[in-house]
Design a protein around this motif. Structure first.
Motif, PDB file in Angstrom:
ATOM      1  N   TYR A 148       0.859  -1.209  -0.027  1.00 39.90           N
ATOM      2  CA  TYR A 148       0.041  -0.076   0.034  1.00 39.90           C
ATOM      3  C   TYR A 148       0.874   1.269   0.037  1.00 39.90           C
ATOM      4  N   THR A 199     -13.985  -2.339   4.943  1.00 40.65           N
ATOM      5  CA  THR A 199     -13.714  -3.587   5.582  1.00 40.65           C
ATOM      6  C   THR A 199     -12.754  -4.435   4.526  1.00 40.65           C
ATOM      7  N   THR A 200     -12.016  -5.487   4.929  1.00 43.61           N
ATOM      8  CA  THR A 200     -11.430  -6.170   4.183  1.00 43.61           C
ATOM      9  C   THR A 200     -12.094  -7.390   3.322  1.00 43.61           C
ATOM     10  N   PRO A 205      -7.022  -6.328   0.581  1.00 45.61           N
ATOM     11  CA  PRO A 205      -6.488  -6.594   1.768  1.00 45.61           C
ATOM     12  C   PRO A 205      -6.218  -5.217   2.514  1.00 45.61           C
ATOM     13  N   PHE A 206      -6.413  -3.920   1.752  1.00 47.37           N
ATOM     14  CA  PHE A 206      -6.045  -2.915   2.330  1.00 47.37           C
ATOM     15  C   PHE A 206      -7.609  -2.189   2.647  1.00 47.37           C
ATOM     16  N   SER A 207      -7.872  -1.821   3.899  1.00 50.19           N
ATOM     17  CA  SER A 207      -8.994  -1.142   4.096  1.00 50.19           C
ATOM     18  C   SER A 207      -8.839  -0.494   5.686  1.00 50.19           C
ATOM     19  N   GLU A 209     -10.296  -1.419   8.176  1.00 49.19           N
ATOM     20  CA  GLU A 209     -10.269  -2.278   8.948  1.00 49.19           C
ATOM     21  C   GLU A 209      -8.789  -3.024   9.481  1.00 49.19           C
ATOM     22  N   THR A 210      -7.967  -3.018   8.405  1.00 53.17           N
ATOM     23  CA  THR A 210      -6.542  -3.470   8.345  1.00 53.17           C
ATOM     24  C   THR A 210      -5.940  -2.497   9.040  1.00 53.17           C
ATOM     25  N   GLU A 211      -6.035  -1.321   8.697  1.00 51.20           N
ATOM     26  CA  GLU A 211      -5.520  -0.124   9.155  1.00 51.20           C
ATOM     27  C   GLU A 211      -5.497  -0.102  10.652  1.00 51.20           C
ATOM     28  N   ILE A 213      -6.242  -2.612  12.928  1.00 52.99           N
ATOM     29  CA  ILE A 213      -5.679  -3.800  13.139  1.00 52.99           C
ATOM     30  C   ILE A 213      -4.221  -3.544  13.358  1.00 52.99           C
ATOM     31  N   GLU A 214      -3.750  -2.975  12.279  1.00 49.08           N
ATOM     32  CA  GLU A 214      -2.119  -2.661  12.200  1.00 49.08           C
ATOM     33  C   GLU A 214      -1.732  -1.408  13.287  1.00 49.08           C
ATOM     34  N   ARG A 217      -1.745  -3.183  16.682  1.00 48.89           N
ATOM     35  CA  ARG A 217      -0.606  -4.206  16.779  1.00 48.89           C
ATOM     36  C   ARG A 217       0.676  -3.295  17.068  1.00 48.89           C
TER      37      ARG A 217
END
Length: 257
Positions: A148, A199-200, A205-207, A209-211, A213-214, A217
Protein backbone atom coordinates in the motif's frame (compact mmCIF):
# COMPACT_ATOMS: atom_id res chain seq x y z
CA UNK A 1 10.07 20.49 -16.67
CA UNK A 2 9.59 24.25 -16.57
CA UNK A 3 5.95 25.22 -16.06
CA UNK A 4 4.18 27.49 -18.56
CA UNK A 5 3.90 31.11 -17.50
CA UNK A 6 0.24 30.68 -16.65
CA UNK A 7 0.85 27.69 -14.37
CA UNK A 8 1.14 28.48 -10.67
CA UNK A 9 1.29 26.13 -7.71
CA UNK A 10 -1.70 26.05 -5.38
CA UNK A 11 -0.05 27.15 -2.15
CA UNK A 12 -0.79 25.47 1.14
CA UNK A 13 -2.42 22.37 -0.33
CA UNK A 14 -1.47 18.69 -0.22
CA UNK A 15 -3.48 16.08 -2.11
CA UNK A 16 -2.83 12.39 -1.53
CA UNK A 17 -4.06 9.44 -3.54
CA UNK A 18 -3.70 5.83 -2.33
CA UNK A 19 -2.63 3.07 -4.67
CA UNK A 20 -1.24 -0.47 -4.59
CA UNK A 21 1.77 -1.92 -6.33
CA UNK A 22 3.26 -5.39 -6.17
CA UNK A 23 3.01 -8.85 -7.65
CA UNK A 24 0.89 -11.99 -7.63
CA UNK A 25 2.45 -15.39 -8.45
CA UNK A 26 0.92 -18.81 -8.94
CA UNK A 27 2.59 -22.21 -9.19
CA UNK A 28 1.90 -24.15 -12.37
CA UNK A 29 -0.51 -27.01 -11.68
CA UNK A 30 -3.60 -28.72 -13.09
CA UNK A 31 -5.58 -25.62 -12.13
CA UNK A 32 -2.91 -23.34 -13.60
CA UNK A 33 -1.42 -25.16 -16.61
CA UNK A 34 1.60 -23.86 -18.49
CA UNK A 35 0.75 -21.81 -21.58
CA UNK A 36 2.00 -23.24 -24.89
CA UNK A 37 5.62 -22.31 -25.52
CA UNK A 38 6.49 -21.80 -21.86
CA UNK A 39 10.13 -22.83 -21.16
CA UNK A 40 10.28 -26.19 -19.34
CA UNK A 41 12.18 -24.77 -16.34
CA UNK A 42 9.53 -22.13 -15.61
CA UNK A 43 7.58 -22.99 -12.47
CA UNK A 44 5.25 -20.04 -11.96
CA UNK A 45 3.06 -17.52 -13.74
CA UNK A 46 3.18 -14.04 -12.24
CA UNK A 47 1.87 -10.52 -12.63
CA UNK A 48 3.42 -7.23 -11.51
CA UNK A 49 1.08 -4.25 -11.32
CA UNK A 50 0.19 -0.74 -10.19
CA UNK A 51 -3.48 -0.02 -9.50
CA UNK A 52 -5.88 1.91 -7.33
CA UNK A 53 -7.08 0.69 -3.96
CA UNK A 54 -10.41 -1.13 -4.39
CA UNK A 55 -9.79 -0.96 -8.15
CA UNK A 56 -10.53 2.76 -8.26
CA UNK A 57 -9.39 4.77 -11.27
CA UNK A 58 -5.92 6.32 -11.08
CA UNK A 59 -5.51 7.24 -14.74
CA UNK A 60 -6.46 10.87 -14.08
CA UNK A 61 -3.11 11.29 -12.30
CA UNK A 62 -1.08 8.27 -13.53
CA UNK A 63 -0.42 8.40 -17.28
CA UNK A 64 1.68 5.24 -17.71
CA UNK A 65 3.94 2.84 -15.81
CA UNK A 66 7.30 1.37 -16.83
CA UNK A 67 8.37 -2.02 -15.46
CA UNK A 68 12.02 -3.01 -15.71
CA UNK A 69 12.22 -6.81 -15.46
CA UNK A 70 15.22 -9.13 -15.19
CA UNK A 71 17.57 -8.91 -18.17
CA UNK A 72 17.09 -12.62 -18.93
CA UNK A 73 13.43 -11.96 -19.82
CA UNK A 74 12.76 -10.97 -23.45
CA UNK A 75 12.00 -7.27 -23.81
CA UNK A 76 12.73 -6.55 -20.12
CA UNK A 77 11.72 -2.86 -20.33
CA UNK A 78 7.91 -2.76 -20.50
CA UNK A 79 6.05 0.53 -20.85
CA UNK A 80 2.34 0.13 -20.08
CA UNK A 81 0.14 3.04 -21.05
CA UNK A 82 -3.26 1.36 -20.95
CA UNK A 83 -5.05 -0.18 -18.00
CA UNK A 84 -6.59 -3.64 -17.85
CA UNK A 85 -10.10 -4.44 -16.56
CA UNK A 86 -10.00 -3.53 -12.89
CA UNK A 87 -7.90 -0.43 -13.58
CA UNK A 88 -4.40 -1.94 -13.32
CA UNK A 89 -1.20 -1.16 -15.20
CA UNK A 90 0.26 -4.66 -15.32
CA UNK A 91 2.67 -7.10 -16.93
CA UNK A 92 2.12 -10.88 -17.10
CA UNK A 93 5.07 -13.28 -17.33
CA UNK A 94 6.30 -16.74 -16.35
CA UNK A 95 9.55 -17.76 -14.68
CA UNK A 96 11.34 -19.70 -12.00
CA UNK A 97 13.34 -17.10 -10.03
CA UNK A 98 12.77 -14.08 -7.85
CA UNK A 99 14.31 -10.69 -8.60
CA UNK A 100 13.89 -6.95 -8.08
CA UNK A 101 11.60 -5.06 -10.45
CA UNK A 102 12.03 -1.34 -10.99
CA UNK A 103 8.70 0.46 -11.36
CA UNK A 104 8.60 3.99 -12.74
CA UNK A 105 5.33 5.92 -12.50
CA UNK A 106 4.72 8.67 -15.03
CA UNK A 107 2.15 11.34 -14.20
CA UNK A 108 -0.26 12.98 -16.60
CA UNK A 109 1.29 15.90 -18.54
CA UNK A 110 -0.78 18.48 -16.65
CA UNK A 111 1.03 17.58 -13.43
CA UNK A 112 4.38 18.95 -14.67
CA UNK A 113 6.00 16.53 -12.20
CA UNK A 114 8.93 14.17 -12.75
CA UNK A 115 8.36 10.38 -12.72
CA UNK A 116 8.61 8.49 -9.44
CA UNK A 117 10.64 5.28 -9.12
CA UNK A 118 9.68 2.37 -6.86
CA UNK A 119 11.36 -0.99 -6.30
CA UNK A 120 9.58 -4.29 -5.81
CA UNK A 121 10.95 -7.76 -5.07
CA UNK A 122 9.06 -10.40 -7.03
CA UNK A 123 7.93 -13.17 -4.68
CA UNK A 124 7.25 -16.67 -6.02
CA UNK A 125 7.44 -18.62 -2.75
CA UNK A 126 5.86 -18.22 0.72
CA UNK A 127 7.56 -15.58 2.83
CA UNK A 128 7.12 -13.91 6.20
CA UNK A 129 8.74 -13.36 9.55
CA UNK A 130 7.25 -16.51 11.10
CA UNK A 131 6.53 -20.05 9.95
CA UNK A 132 2.85 -19.38 10.68
CA UNK A 133 2.80 -16.56 8.13
CA UNK A 134 4.50 -18.77 5.54
CA UNK A 135 2.05 -21.61 6.20
CA UNK A 136 -0.90 -19.28 5.57
CA UNK A 137 0.60 -18.43 2.18
CA UNK A 138 1.19 -22.09 1.33
CA UNK A 139 -2.51 -22.76 1.79
CA UNK A 140 -3.55 -19.83 -0.41
CA UNK A 141 -4.24 -20.00 -4.15
CA UNK A 142 -1.36 -17.65 -4.95
CA UNK A 143 1.58 -15.73 -3.49
CA UNK A 144 0.78 -12.05 -3.07
CA UNK A 145 3.33 -9.35 -2.38
CA UNK A 146 1.20 -6.22 -2.34
CA UNK A 147 2.30 -2.85 -0.98
CA UNK A 148 0.00 0.00 0.00
CA UNK A 149 1.34 3.43 -0.94
CA UNK A 150 0.08 6.99 -0.96
CA UNK A 151 1.02 9.38 -3.74
CA UNK A 152 1.42 12.88 -2.31
CA UNK A 153 1.07 15.91 -4.55
CA UNK A 154 2.45 18.86 -2.61
CA UNK A 155 1.18 22.23 -3.82
CA UNK A 156 0.18 20.96 -7.30
CA UNK A 157 0.02 23.28 -10.28
CA UNK A 158 -3.40 24.86 -10.69
CA UNK A 159 -4.41 22.96 -13.85
CA UNK A 160 -3.48 19.63 -12.25
CA UNK A 161 -5.22 20.66 -9.04
CA UNK A 162 -8.43 21.11 -11.04
CA UNK A 163 -8.03 17.61 -12.50
CA UNK A 164 -7.39 16.06 -9.08
CA UNK A 165 -10.39 17.70 -7.47
CA UNK A 166 -12.99 17.81 -10.25
CA UNK A 167 -16.00 15.46 -10.01
CA UNK A 168 -15.97 12.23 -12.00
CA UNK A 169 -18.30 9.29 -12.48
CA UNK A 170 -17.21 6.30 -10.45
CA UNK A 171 -19.02 3.42 -8.84
CA UNK A 172 -16.84 3.32 -5.74
CA UNK A 173 -15.43 6.00 -3.49
CA UNK A 174 -16.22 8.60 -0.90
CA UNK A 175 -14.19 10.18 1.84
CA UNK A 176 -11.72 13.01 1.93
CA UNK A 177 -8.36 13.24 0.21
CA UNK A 178 -7.26 16.87 0.29
CA UNK A 179 -5.45 18.44 3.22
CA UNK A 180 -5.21 22.21 3.37
CA UNK A 181 -2.20 23.40 5.39
CA UNK A 182 -1.33 26.61 7.20
CA UNK A 183 -4.49 26.72 9.24
CA UNK A 184 -6.86 25.95 6.37
CA UNK A 185 -9.93 23.77 6.66
CA UNK A 186 -9.81 20.05 5.91
CA UNK A 187 -12.63 18.94 3.69
CA UNK A 188 -13.97 17.14 0.69
CA UNK A 189 -13.11 18.61 -2.70
CA UNK A 190 -15.13 16.43 -5.04
CA UNK A 191 -15.67 12.84 -6.04
CA UNK A 192 -12.03 12.14 -6.87
CA UNK A 193 -10.96 11.21 -3.39
CA UNK A 194 -8.45 9.26 -1.34
CA UNK A 195 -10.84 6.82 0.29
CA UNK A 196 -10.13 3.18 1.01
CA UNK A 197 -12.74 0.46 1.78
CA UNK A 198 -14.13 0.16 5.29
CA UNK A 199 -13.75 -3.63 5.46
CA UNK A 200 -11.29 -6.18 4.08
CA UNK A 201 -12.09 -8.58 1.26
CA UNK A 202 -9.93 -11.41 -0.14
CA UNK A 203 -9.16 -9.40 -3.28
CA UNK A 204 -8.69 -6.11 -1.41
CA UNK A 205 -6.58 -6.51 1.74
CA UNK A 206 -6.14 -2.78 2.42
CA UNK A 207 -9.00 -1.14 4.30
CA UNK A 208 -9.89 0.91 7.37
CA UNK A 209 -10.31 -2.43 9.12
CA UNK A 210 -6.73 -3.57 8.40
CA UNK A 211 -5.49 -0.07 9.24
CA UNK A 212 -7.12 -0.34 12.68
CA UNK A 213 -5.68 -3.84 13.21
CA UNK A 214 -2.20 -2.57 12.34
CA UNK A 215 -2.56 0.41 14.70
CA UNK A 216 -3.62 -1.94 17.52
CA UNK A 217 -0.67 -4.21 16.76
CA UNK A 218 1.75 -1.27 16.93
CA UNK A 219 0.19 -0.05 20.18
CA UNK A 220 0.58 -3.53 21.71
CA UNK A 221 4.20 -3.61 20.56
CA UNK A 222 4.83 -0.21 22.16
CA UNK A 223 3.43 -1.50 25.46
CA UNK A 224 5.73 -4.55 25.32
CA UNK A 225 8.76 -2.40 24.51
CA UNK A 226 7.94 -0.11 27.45
CA UNK A 227 7.61 -3.12 29.77
CA UNK A 228 10.97 -4.51 28.60
CA UNK A 229 12.66 -1.15 29.05
CA UNK A 230 11.31 -0.89 32.60
CA UNK A 231 12.46 -4.45 33.34
CA UNK A 232 15.97 -3.82 32.02
CA UNK A 233 16.05 -0.51 33.91
CA UNK A 234 15.24 -2.30 37.17
CA UNK A 235 17.92 -4.93 36.49
CA UNK A 236 20.48 -2.24 35.72
CA UNK A 237 19.70 -0.37 38.93
CA UNK A 238 20.03 -3.60 40.92
CA UNK A 239 23.44 -4.31 39.37
CA UNK A 240 24.60 -0.74 40.00
CA UNK A 241 23.51 -1.05 43.65
CA UNK A 242 25.37 -4.36 43.99
CA UNK A 243 28.47 -2.86 42.37
CA UNK A 244 28.43 0.08 44.77
CA UNK A 245 28.11 -2.33 47.71
CA UNK A 246 31.08 -4.40 46.55
CA UNK A 247 33.23 -1.30 46.00
CA UNK A 248 32.45 -0.15 49.54
CA UNK A 249 33.21 -3.59 50.99
CA UNK A 250 36.43 -4.10 49.03
CA UNK A 251 37.88 -0.61 48.46
CA UNK A 252 41.38 -1.93 47.62
CA UNK A 253 40.19 -4.28 44.84
CA UNK A 254 40.60 -2.91 41.33
CA UNK A 255 37.86 -3.95 38.96
CA UNK A 256 38.94 -5.04 35.50
CA UNK A 257 36.87 -4.24 32.45
Amino acid sequence: MAPPNNQKRVKGVQIHRPFIYGSTAKLFSEDNPKPPGTPPDHTHSWTVFVKGVDDTDITYWCKKVQFKLHESIPNPMRMIDDVQPGGAFEVHETGWGEFEITIKIYYVPESLEKPQTLYHHLRLHPYGQTEEEKEVMRKGPDIRSWIYEEQLFNEPYNEFYDILTSPMDRGKGGGKGTRVMKGGMVGSVGERTASIPLTTRPDQPFSRETEKIEINRLEEAQVKVKELMEKFGDELREKETELARLKAKYPDVQLKR
